[in-house]
Design a protein around this motif. Structure first.
Motif, PDB file in Angstrom:
ATOM      1  N   ASP A 189      84.187   7.006  -0.091  1.00  0.00           N
ATOM      2  CA  ASP A 189      85.018   5.902   0.379  1.00  0.00           C
ATOM      3  C   ASP A 189      86.346   5.801  -0.357  1.00  0.00           C
ATOM      4  O   ASP A 189      87.315   5.292   0.185  1.00  0.00           O
ATOM      5  CB  ASP A 189      84.267   4.565   0.225  1.00  0.00           C
ATOM      6  CG  ASP A 189      83.083   4.476   1.169  1.00  0.00           C
ATOM      7  OD1 ASP A 189      83.149   5.101   2.244  1.00  0.00           O
ATOM      8  OD2 ASP A 189      82.100   3.792   0.842  1.00  0.00           O
ATOM      9  N   GLU A 190      86.393   6.237  -1.613  1.00  0.00           N
ATOM     10  CA  GLU A 190      87.578   5.971  -2.434  1.00  0.00           C
ATOM     11  C   GLU A 190      88.668   7.044  -2.304  1.00  0.00           C
ATOM     12  O   GLU A 190      89.650   7.023  -3.053  1.00  0.00           O
ATOM     13  CB  GLU A 190      87.190   5.833  -3.916  1.00  0.00           C
ATOM     14  CG  GLU A 190      86.601   7.067  -4.545  1.00  0.00           C
ATOM     15  CD  GLU A 190      85.082   7.157  -4.397  1.00  0.00           C
ATOM     16  OE1 GLU A 190      84.459   7.975  -5.082  1.00  0.00           O
ATOM     17  OE2 GLU A 190      84.522   6.399  -3.571  1.00  0.00           O
ATOM     18  N   LEU A 191      88.512   7.981  -1.371  1.00  0.00           N
ATOM     19  CA  LEU A 191      89.519   9.014  -1.177  1.00  0.00           C
ATOM     20  C   LEU A 191      90.467   8.660  -0.030  1.00  0.00           C
ATOM     21  O   LEU A 191      90.059   8.034   0.942  1.00  0.00           O
ATOM     22  CB  LEU A 191      88.848  10.359  -0.868  1.00  0.00           C
ATOM     23  CG  LEU A 191      87.939  10.957  -1.940  1.00  0.00           C
ATOM     24  CD1 LEU A 191      87.443  12.314  -1.493  1.00  0.00           C
ATOM     25  CD2 LEU A 191      88.642  11.074  -3.275  1.00  0.00           C
ATOM     26  N   TYR A 192      91.710   9.062  -0.182  1.00  0.00           N
ATOM     27  CA  TYR A 192      92.649   8.890   0.915  1.00  0.00           C
ATOM     28  C   TYR A 192      93.774   9.908   0.775  1.00  0.00           C
ATOM     29  O   TYR A 192      93.829  10.665  -0.198  1.00  0.00           O
ATOM     30  CB  TYR A 192      93.191   7.463   0.968  1.00  0.00           C
ATOM     31  CG  TYR A 192      94.193   7.095  -0.103  1.00  0.00           C
ATOM     32  CD1 TYR A 192      95.546   6.981   0.194  1.00  0.00           C
ATOM     33  CD2 TYR A 192      93.795   6.845  -1.419  1.00  0.00           C
ATOM     34  CE1 TYR A 192      96.465   6.635  -0.779  1.00  0.00           C
ATOM     35  CE2 TYR A 192      94.710   6.493  -2.391  1.00  0.00           C
ATOM     36  CZ  TYR A 192      96.045   6.392  -2.064  1.00  0.00           C
ATOM     37  OH  TYR A 192      96.953   6.050  -3.033  1.00  0.00           O
ATOM     38  N   VAL A 193      94.659   9.942   1.772  1.00  0.00           N
ATOM     39  CA  VAL A 193      95.764  10.910   1.790  1.00  0.00           C
ATOM     40  C   VAL A 193      97.077  10.161   1.655  1.00  0.00           C
ATOM     41  O   VAL A 193      97.294   9.154   2.336  1.00  0.00           O
ATOM     42  CB  VAL A 193      95.762  11.728   3.103  1.00  0.00           C
ATOM     43  CG1 VAL A 193      96.968  12.661   3.152  1.00  0.00           C
ATOM     44  CG2 VAL A 193      94.476  12.528   3.236  1.00  0.00           C
ATOM     45  N   GLU A 194      97.937  10.656   0.775  1.00  0.00           N
ATOM     46  CA  GLU A 194      99.285  10.083   0.629  1.00  0.00           C
ATOM     47  C   GLU A 194     100.315  11.159   0.922  1.00  0.00           C
ATOM     48  O   GLU A 194     100.162  12.309   0.498  1.00  0.00           O
ATOM     49  CB  GLU A 194      99.488   9.529  -0.782  1.00  0.00           C
ATOM     50  CG  GLU A 194     100.861   8.887  -0.973  1.00  0.00           C
ATOM     51  CD  GLU A 194     101.006   8.185  -2.304  1.00  0.00           C
ATOM     52  OE1 GLU A 194     102.071   8.306  -2.915  1.00  0.00           O
ATOM     53  OE2 GLU A 194     100.040   7.535  -2.734  1.00  0.00           O
ATOM     54  N   SER A 195     101.355  10.795   1.664  1.00  0.00           N
ATOM     55  CA  SER A 195     102.396  11.753   2.040  1.00  0.00           C
ATOM     56  C   SER A 195     103.768  11.219   1.631  1.00  0.00           C
ATOM     57  O   SER A 195     104.008  10.012   1.668  1.00  0.00           O
ATOM     58  CB  SER A 195     102.382  11.989   3.556  1.00  0.00           C
ATOM     59  OG  SER A 195     101.112  12.436   3.985  1.00  0.00           O
ATOM     60  N   PHE A 196     104.642  12.134   1.233  1.00  0.00           N
ATOM     61  CA  PHE A 196     106.033  11.769   0.975  1.00  0.00           C
ATOM     62  C   PHE A 196     106.904  13.006   1.157  1.00  0.00           C
ATOM     63  O   PHE A 196     106.406  14.127   1.254  1.00  0.00           O
ATOM     64  CB  PHE A 196     106.201  11.167  -0.434  1.00  0.00           C
ATOM     65  CG  PHE A 196     105.945  12.114  -1.570  1.00  0.00           C
ATOM     66  CD1 PHE A 196     106.985  12.800  -2.187  1.00  0.00           C
ATOM     67  CD2 PHE A 196     104.648  12.315  -2.038  1.00  0.00           C
ATOM     68  CE1 PHE A 196     106.741  13.669  -3.235  1.00  0.00           C
ATOM     69  CE2 PHE A 196     104.399  13.179  -3.091  1.00  0.00           C
ATOM     70  CZ  PHE A 196     105.459  13.865  -3.693  1.00  0.00           C
ATOM     71  N   GLU A 197     108.193  12.790   1.246  1.00  0.00           N
ATOM     72  CA  GLU A 197     109.145  13.883   1.434  1.00  0.00           C
ATOM     73  C   GLU A 197     109.939  14.114   0.159  1.00  0.00           C
ATOM     74  O   GLU A 197     110.108  13.194  -0.653  1.00  0.00           O
ATOM     75  CB  GLU A 197     110.093  13.583   2.596  1.00  0.00           C
ATOM     76  CG  GLU A 197     109.403  13.612   3.953  1.00  0.00           C
ATOM     77  CD  GLU A 197     110.396  13.770   5.091  1.00  0.00           C
ATOM     78  OE1 GLU A 197     111.405  14.489   4.921  1.00  0.00           O
ATOM     79  OE2 GLU A 197     110.154  13.178   6.148  1.00  0.00           O
ATOM     80  N   ILE A 198     110.451  15.331   0.013  1.00  0.00           N
ATOM     81  CA  ILE A 198     111.243  15.661  -1.175  1.00  0.00           C
ATOM     82  C   ILE A 198     112.483  14.774  -1.243  1.00  0.00           C
ATOM     83  O   ILE A 198     112.880  14.316  -2.315  1.00  0.00           O
ATOM     84  CB  ILE A 198     111.617  17.156  -1.163  1.00  0.00           C
ATOM     85  CG1 ILE A 198     110.355  18.010  -1.389  1.00  0.00           C
ATOM     86  CG2 ILE A 198     112.669  17.478  -2.214  1.00  0.00           C
ATOM     87  CD1 ILE A 198     110.583  19.495  -1.301  1.00  0.00           C
ATOM     88  N   LEU A 233      95.623  14.683  -1.329  1.00  0.00           N
ATOM     89  CA  LEU A 233      94.314  14.093  -1.020  1.00  0.00           C
ATOM     90  C   LEU A 233      93.560  13.885  -2.326  1.00  0.00           C
ATOM     91  O   LEU A 233      93.419  14.813  -3.116  1.00  0.00           O
ATOM     92  CB  LEU A 233      93.529  15.020  -0.087  1.00  0.00           C
ATOM     93  CG  LEU A 233      92.198  14.527   0.481  1.00  0.00           C
ATOM     94  CD1 LEU A 233      91.899  15.255   1.793  1.00  0.00           C
ATOM     95  CD2 LEU A 233      91.026  14.760  -0.473  1.00  0.00           C
ATOM     96  N   GLY A 234      93.079  12.649  -2.533  1.00  0.00           N
ATOM     97  CA  GLY A 234      92.315  12.378  -3.754  1.00  0.00           C
ATOM     98  C   GLY A 234      92.101  10.893  -3.947  1.00  0.00           C
ATOM     99  O   GLY A 234      92.375  10.090  -3.049  1.00  0.00           O
ATOM    100  N   ALA A 235      91.596  10.528  -5.122  1.00  0.00           N
ATOM    101  CA  ALA A 235      91.429   9.119  -5.476  1.00  0.00           C
ATOM    102  C   ALA A 235      92.775   8.539  -5.884  1.00  0.00           C
ATOM    103  O   ALA A 235      93.712   9.267  -6.229  1.00  0.00           O
ATOM    104  CB  ALA A 235      90.418   8.987  -6.612  1.00  0.00           C
ATOM    105  N   PHE A 236      92.867   7.197  -5.886  1.00  0.00           N
ATOM    106  CA  PHE A 236      94.158   6.529  -6.117  1.00  0.00           C
ATOM    107  C   PHE A 236      94.783   6.933  -7.441  1.00  0.00           C
ATOM    108  O   PHE A 236      95.947   7.336  -7.506  1.00  0.00           O
ATOM    109  CB  PHE A 236      93.964   5.012  -6.066  1.00  0.00           C
ATOM    110  CG  PHE A 236      95.224   4.239  -6.381  1.00  0.00           C
ATOM    111  CD1 PHE A 236      96.203   4.079  -5.421  1.00  0.00           C
ATOM    112  CD2 PHE A 236      95.430   3.696  -7.637  1.00  0.00           C
ATOM    113  CE1 PHE A 236      97.371   3.387  -5.697  1.00  0.00           C
ATOM    114  CE2 PHE A 236      96.590   3.002  -7.928  1.00  0.00           C
ATOM    115  CZ  PHE A 236      97.557   2.851  -6.958  1.00  0.00           C
ATOM    116  N   SER A 237      94.012   6.828  -8.540  1.00  0.00           N
ATOM    117  CA  SER A 237      94.569   7.123  -9.868  1.00  0.00           C
ATOM    118  C   SER A 237      94.953   8.588  -9.993  1.00  0.00           C
ATOM    119  O   SER A 237      95.970   8.935 -10.618  1.00  0.00           O
ATOM    120  CB  SER A 237      93.557   6.745 -10.962  1.00  0.00           C
ATOM    121  OG  SER A 237      92.333   7.429 -10.755  1.00  0.00           O
TER     122      SER A 237
END
Length: 214
Positions: free
Chosen positions: A120-129, A176-180
């Motif tokens: 449950d504690e995993l999610y994906v974060e995306s950003f651009e250079i 992809l991973g945990a928040f911290s």
């Protein structure tokens, strides 16, 4: 006189027995939404269409069998469509399945993306250079090269130290991973984009990963 007073007190303290506590079965996913079917649609980018066809069974099996969610490919709309079934145990299974498919579309391998179904504690974060620093031409190419390193060495080092998975797709970066853990990995990638040498980032990673393991 004293005896009669004691009798009245004892009579007043006697209460009627409480009714039995009702037991309710947990609601199914379709019952939570008044019997309405819940849908999710995930667009398929042109560059992920062929990989999706090859890995379709690996995506279909855990979603249909384990998560109890219906899945199909809409060829006309070029979208993967998900919907709840009468036997879907939890409404969150639909969102987890959508996150799993979306992670595959971003470029993550199935063994990595499937962890979104199990934890449950995993999610994906995306950003651009360009969100970190505005770079153009050769400066941008060098920044992308610093992120990967020779033979992907730098990227693998960040992944192993922070227990994350990283996809570098042109100028976009997905973690992809945990928040911290994502926070640490993002910090290392941003340092590389800003021009920090890989050796300096490695030494900082070692100290941070040691704290994460404690």
């Amino acid at each position: 006189m004293a005896e009669s007073t004691q009798m009245e007190v004892e009579t007043a303290t006697q209460t009627a027995p409480l009714p039995a506590k009702p037991t309710f079965k947990p609601l199914k996913a379709h019952e939570m939404s008044d019997g309405k079917v819940q849908f999710r649609k995930i667009s398929v980018p042109p560059n992920r269409y062929s990989p999706l066809k090859k890995a379709w069974l690996d995506i279909y099996t855990p979603i249909y069998d384990q998560m109890k969610v219906d899945i199909r490919m809409n060829l006309k709309a070029r979208k993967v469509e998900l919907k709840t079934r009468a036997d879907t145990p939890d409404i969150s299974n639909l969102q987890k399945s959508a996150d799993f498919v979306h992670a595959f579309m971003l470029g993550f391998d199935i063994p990595d993306a499937i962890s979104l179904l199990r934890m449950d504690e995993l999610y994906v974060e995306s950003f651009e250079i360009k969100d970190v620093k505005t770079l153009k031409g050769e400066h941008l190419s060098r920044a992308i090269g610093r992120l990967s390193g020779k033979g992907g060495k730098t990227k693998f080092a960040i992944e192993n130290s922070t227990k994350t998975r990283i996809v570098i797709a042109d100028t976009r970066i997905h973690i992809l991973g945990a928040f911290s853990n994502i926070k640490v990995a993002r910090g290392s990638l941003c340092s590389l984009i800003m021009g920090s040498p890989a050796g300096k980032v490695y030494s900082k990673l070692r100290s941070v990963s040691a704290r994460l393991n404690e």
